[in-house]
Write a protein that holds these residues in place. Structure first.
Motif, PDB file in Angstrom:
ATOM      1  N   PHE A 624     -63.366   1.847  25.434  1.00  0.00           N
ATOM      2  CA  PHE A 624     -63.655   0.425  25.236  1.00  0.00           C
ATOM      3  C   PHE A 624     -63.223  -0.338  26.478  1.00  0.00           C
ATOM      4  CE2 PHE A 624     -59.356  -1.123  24.671  1.00  0.00           C
ATOM      5  CZ  PHE A 624     -58.663   0.045  24.367  1.00  0.00           C
ATOM      6  N   ASP A 625     -63.726  -1.585  26.558  1.00  0.00           N
ATOM      7  CA  ASP A 625     -63.416  -2.466  27.682  1.00  0.00           C
ATOM      8  C   ASP A 625     -62.115  -3.215  27.364  1.00  0.00           C
ATOM      9  OD1 ASP A 625     -63.232  -4.284  29.696  1.00  0.00           O
ATOM     10  OD2 ASP A 625     -65.318  -4.962  29.581  1.00  0.00           O
ATOM     11  N   LEU A 626     -61.037  -2.939  28.120  1.00  0.00           N
ATOM     12  CA  LEU A 626     -59.735  -3.552  27.850  1.00  0.00           C
ATOM     13  C   LEU A 626     -59.795  -5.069  28.050  1.00  0.00           C
ATOM     14  CD1 LEU A 626     -56.756  -3.299  27.172  1.00  0.00           C
ATOM     15  CD2 LEU A 626     -56.294  -2.887  29.607  1.00  0.00           C
ATOM     16  N   GLY A 627     -60.491  -5.541  29.051  1.00  0.00           N
ATOM     17  CA  GLY A 627     -60.600  -6.979  29.283  1.00  0.00           C
ATOM     18  C   GLY A 627     -61.279  -7.681  28.130  1.00  0.00           C
ATOM     19  N   GLN A 632     -60.966 -11.067  23.230  1.00  0.00           N
ATOM     20  CA  GLN A 632     -61.186 -11.241  21.796  1.00  0.00           C
ATOM     21  C   GLN A 632     -59.869 -11.487  21.054  1.00  0.00           C
ATOM     22  OE1 GLN A 632     -63.308  -7.801  20.486  1.00  0.00           O
ATOM     23  NE2 GLN A 632     -65.251  -8.363  21.479  1.00  0.00           N
ATOM     24  N   THR A 633     -58.819 -10.770  21.457  1.00  0.00           N
ATOM     25  CA  THR A 633     -57.494 -10.965  20.822  1.00  0.00           C
ATOM     26  C   THR A 633     -56.981 -12.373  21.086  1.00  0.00           C
ATOM     27  OG1 THR A 633     -57.006  -8.620  21.123  1.00  0.00           O
ATOM     28  CG2 THR A 633     -55.144 -10.087  20.644  1.00  0.00           C
ATOM     29  N   PHE A 634     -57.156 -12.858  22.313  1.00  0.00           N
ATOM     30  CA  PHE A 634     -56.725 -14.222  22.644  1.00  0.00           C
ATOM     31  C   PHE A 634     -57.432 -15.239  21.749  1.00  0.00           C
ATOM     32  CE2 PHE A 634     -57.520 -18.152  24.996  1.00  0.00           C
ATOM     33  CZ  PHE A 634     -56.218 -18.554  25.277  1.00  0.00           C
ATOM     34  N   ALA A 647     -47.589 -21.649  23.818  1.00  0.00           N
ATOM     35  CA  ALA A 647     -48.625 -21.652  24.859  1.00  0.00           C
ATOM     36  C   ALA A 647     -48.977 -20.213  25.238  1.00  0.00           C
ATOM     37  CB  ALA A 647     -48.141 -22.423  26.089  1.00  0.00           C
ATOM     38  N   LEU A 648     -50.287 -19.850  25.221  1.00  0.00           N
ATOM     39  CA  LEU A 648     -50.762 -18.518  25.600  1.00  0.00           C
ATOM     40  C   LEU A 648     -51.614 -18.634  26.864  1.00  0.00           C
ATOM     41  CD1 LEU A 648     -51.834 -17.045  22.131  1.00  0.00           C
ATOM     42  CD2 LEU A 648     -49.708 -16.658  23.382  1.00  0.00           C
ATOM     43  N   ILE A 649     -51.425 -17.699  27.764  1.00  0.00           N
ATOM     44  CA  ILE A 649     -52.227 -17.647  29.006  1.00  0.00           C
ATOM     45  C   ILE A 649     -52.959 -16.313  29.021  1.00  0.00           C
ATOM     46  CG2 ILE A 649     -52.136 -17.622  31.520  1.00  0.00           C
ATOM     47  CD1 ILE A 649     -49.609 -19.301  31.352  1.00  0.00           C
ATOM     48  N   CYS A 650     -54.283 -16.356  29.082  1.00  0.00           N
ATOM     49  CA  CYS A 650     -55.109 -15.135  29.073  1.00  0.00           C
ATOM     50  C   CYS A 650     -55.756 -14.973  30.460  1.00  0.00           C
ATOM     51  CB  CYS A 650     -56.178 -15.237  27.975  1.00  0.00           C
ATOM     52  SG  CYS A 650     -57.245 -13.786  27.904  1.00  0.00           S
ATOM     53  N   ASP A 651     -55.406 -13.886  31.128  1.00  0.00           N
ATOM     54  CA  ASP A 651     -55.970 -13.604  32.456  1.00  0.00           C
ATOM     55  C   ASP A 651     -56.337 -12.125  32.501  1.00  0.00           C
ATOM     56  OD1 ASP A 651     -56.805 -13.747  35.043  1.00  0.00           O
ATOM     57  OD2 ASP A 651     -54.768 -13.848  35.914  1.00  0.00           O
ATOM     58  N   PRO A 652     -57.454 -11.752  31.795  1.00  0.00           N
ATOM     59  CA  PRO A 652     -57.813 -10.319  31.741  1.00  0.00           C
ATOM     60  C   PRO A 652     -58.249  -9.821  33.123  1.00  0.00           C
ATOM     61  CG  PRO A 652     -59.551 -11.669  30.807  1.00  0.00           C
ATOM     62  CD  PRO A 652     -58.419 -12.597  31.094  1.00  0.00           C
ATOM     63  N   PRO A 653     -58.110  -8.536  33.360  1.00  0.00           N
ATOM     64  CA  PRO A 653     -58.544  -7.974  34.657  1.00  0.00           C
ATOM     65  C   PRO A 653     -60.062  -8.041  34.781  1.00  0.00           C
ATOM     66  CG  PRO A 653     -57.938  -6.245  33.126  1.00  0.00           C
ATOM     67  CD  PRO A 653     -57.544  -7.517  32.475  1.00  0.00           C
ATOM     68  N   PRO A 654     -60.550  -8.153  35.989  1.00  0.00           N
ATOM     69  CA  PRO A 654     -62.012  -8.244  36.183  1.00  0.00           C
ATOM     70  C   PRO A 654     -62.694  -6.913  35.852  1.00  0.00           C
ATOM     71  CG  PRO A 654     -60.887  -8.105  38.301  1.00  0.00           C
ATOM     72  CD  PRO A 654     -59.808  -8.255  37.281  1.00  0.00           C
TER      73      PRO A 654
END
Length: 654
Positions: A624-627, A632-634, A647-654
């Motif tokens: 599966f695609d981790l990003g 989706q979890t965020f 406060a949540l910060i989402c910065d998935p890998p490209p």
């Protein structure tokens, strides 16, 4: 011949006094015997009530000790897994109560701590039983009065198990305080009784039982000190008819054929008078007593009076039995009755003749004393102000007045100490304005203010803004004569709110005017927070149940939808095959059928994934695609995080 007013008053006074005294004495001639017997009965009743109160006061410390140890155990201040600390507590209770023979604690695992008095080796002995799954260890420790160890000894052959003892099983089954019937202690050969109380944990399960053994030999010693005429006696009967206390303690014990000592029955006691008075009583007769019963009987040519008094309202089914000879109370009166009539008549005539002249002389200091007493009570004169020349009786009355004033001041001082040292927050409040007029340090600690700050405030100043009308409701309820007991939110000096339980009463003067409000205040903030946590957990459990139900519904729905999707896929494939067999297939129709087949397969994949999600198995592994998963979890947790100010910060890998 005209008589002076003084002579006329003197003659009238003497005549009236003579007639009155003679009438009273003549009536007494016929009624004194009955009155004196009634007085004897009243005295016997008072002695019986005194014996009941003494018995209650004798046994109350045991009940208090058991309840104290129970509360300490339930609040985990002491625990059965720390037998040394438990021993120290029981030892201290034994030191404080010389009437106790022993204090002990047994738990559900068979562990046992027993601190008792002994007359060998050392004054006190402790028995430890430590029980584990495979091992049992019994140890005896003898100690002196300073808790120093004198001797230690192990007993590998001991088989005692507290869980099988009657005091343990009865307390466990009733889950309340129990009292055993009195019995003769094996070691001391003295009468005694046992009280036991269960220790219940916060989970509602039984942790063990606290027991106290009390020797009741002192009850017989107390009865021996009671003076009931020259030949009267009092005794205490158990509900089964046994005599458990008597002025002669040697009369109440009997040896059974098996060699054990037991209490003697009232029908067998070697006291002839007691047998005549009460020997016909049966256990059912004693149990049926609901009020005091008086009777007369004859023994050896003498008349006797007797009374039976059940111990109403006590925790033990005991009955006080008392007998006395009539002549012990009225024998001398019978001989002097006639002679006293003539003496009273002569005294009446003499005192009447001198009464008029003495009246004014007597009344003058009495009137002055009454005036001075009023000034002392009002505070216009000090209590030790010189009384002046007066009668000894008035001096005694003056002394009584001074003592009463002193007692009142002492009471006010003791009330102040009780108020200031109370474990609860205490406040005295003006009933009209709600102003604090007196507070104790405990209340200052609860609310975070100092004494001066509190005295400058009203009750409404510390109430939560959402409950402004509660101060008015409190004063209205108290003015109507109702007690006030409610829970409210209050403002703490450091900020925030706390929950307090407010119990208040209104004190009034003899004329019914309101004086002040006395309020006791308990901090119940932790209790309220616990209730809120329990409510939140209950809501989470309800939500979990709904989610579980939705999962079951989703699994069933996926099963039902999978069949029509399969049919759609098969029909789409058949239509495509039919279209390909045509000489000039329609491209647009081919595209529609191809897209229909793809969407049907996609729907089937979604349903298959849903069934796999709700199915209780180990799942399947796939790439599966981790990003994408992080994104989706965020999105899933972002609403709940926002609600809780996270406060949540989402910065998935490209």
């Amino acid at each position: 011949m005209k008589l002076s007013l003084g002579a006329l008053l003197a003659i009238c006074l003497a005549g009236l006094q003579f007639i009155a005294v003679l009438t009273v004495v003549l009536l007494s001639y016929f009624t004194s015997q009955r009155v004196l017997i009634d007085h004897a009965r009243a005295q016997m009743s008072d002695l019986g009530q005194n014996a009941i109160l003494h018995s209650k006061g004798f046994l109350d410390p045991a009940l208090g000790t058991a309840q104290l140890a129970k509360r300490l155990a339930e609040n985990q201040i002491i625990a059965s897994d720390n037998p040394e600390e438990l021993e120290a507590l029981l030892f201290q209770q034994l030191l404080l109560a010389p009437k106790f023979s022993g204090v002990y604690f047994g738990d559900e695992q068979g562990n046992f701590v027993f601190v008792s008095r002994t007359e060998a080796t050392a004054p006190y002995r402790t028995k430890f039983i430590r029980q584990s799954d495979t091992l049992r260890h019994t140890e005896y420790i003898w100690r002196d009065a300073d808790f120093n160890v004198v001797k230690r000894q192990s007993d590998p052959h001991d088989t005692f198990d507290p869980r099988g003892r009657p005091w343990y099983t009865h307390a466990k089954s009733s889950r309340d305080i129990i009292w055993t019937d009195p019995y003769i202690f094996f070691s001391s050969q003295r009468p005694g009784i046992t009280t036991a109380t269960p220790v219940i944990g916060t989970d509602g399960l039984l942790r063990g039982v606290i027991g106290v053994d009390i020797e009741i030999q002192a009850l017989s010693e107390f009865l021996a000190q009671l003076k009931i005429g020259a030949s009267g006696a009092a005794m205490i009967l158990n509900r089964n008819g046994d005599v458990i206390a008597h002025p002669d303690p040697n009369l109440i014990k009997i040896k059974r054929p098996n060699g054990n000592l037991d209490f003697v029955s009232i029908s067998d006691i070697p006291d002839d008078i007691a047998q005549t008075a009460f020997g016909t009583l049966t256990p059912s007769d004693i149990g049926a007593l609901t009020q005091e019963v008086q009777s007369d009987f004859h023994h050896s040519g003498d008349n006797y009076v007797s009374t039976l008094i059940p111990a109403h309202g006590q925790s033990l089914p005991w009955t006080i039995a008392i007998y006395a000879r009539e002549d012990d109370f009225i024998g001398g009166i019978k001989d002097n009755r006639t002679r006293n009539i003539w003496i009273a008549a002569v005294i009446a005539m003499i005192s009447g003749a001198a009464g008029l002249k003495l009246a004014q002389y007597i009344n003058r200091p009495v009137r002055n004393f009454a005036k001075r007493a009023t000034q002392v009570v009002r505070g216009d004169l000090p209590a030790d102000h010189a009384l002046g020349k007066t009668y000894p009786e008035l001096r005694e009355a003056n002394q009584t007045l001074i003592q009463e004033i002193t007692r009142r001041k002492t009471f006010e001082r003791e009330f102040g100490l009780t108020f200031d040292m109370a474990a609860q927050g205490m406040a005295q409040i003006d009933p009209e304005t709600g102003q604090f007029t007196r507070i104790n340090q405990q209340l200052c600690d609860i609310l975070g203010y100092d004494n001066d700050q509190m005295l400058a405030m009203r009750l409404g100043d510390i109430l939560h803004p959402d409950t402004p009308a509660q101060e008015i409701a409190l004063r209205a309820a108290l003015h109507q004569g109702n007690a006030y007991d409610h829970e409210h939110r209050f403002l703490h000096h450091a900020g925030g709110e706390i929950w307090l339980r407010l119990n208040a009463i209104l004190l009034r003067d003899p004329q019914g005017n309101p004086l002040h409000i006395i309020a006791s205040i308990d901090d119940i903030t932790q209790h309220k927070e616990a209730e809120q946590k329990i409510s939140a957990l209950r809501q989470e459990l309800s939500h979990f149940a709904r989610v579980n139900m939705m999962g079951q519904m989703a699994s069933g729905l996926a099963h039902e939808l999978n069949q029509p999707l399969t049919a759609i896929t098969q029909n789409a494939d058949a239509a495509l095959l039919t279209l390909e067999d045509q000489s000039d297939p329609n491209p647009e129709l081919r595209q529609i059928l191809t897209e229909l087949d793809a969407q049907a397969h996609r729907g089937a994949d979604i349903i298959r994934a849903l069934r796999g999600f709700v199915r209780k198995d180990g799942g399947t592994k796939a790439a599966f695609d981790l990003g994408e998963l992080v994104t989706q979890t965020f999105r899933l947790v972002h609403p709940e995080a926002t609600e809780h100010r996270v406060a949540l910060i989402c910065d998935p890998p490209p």
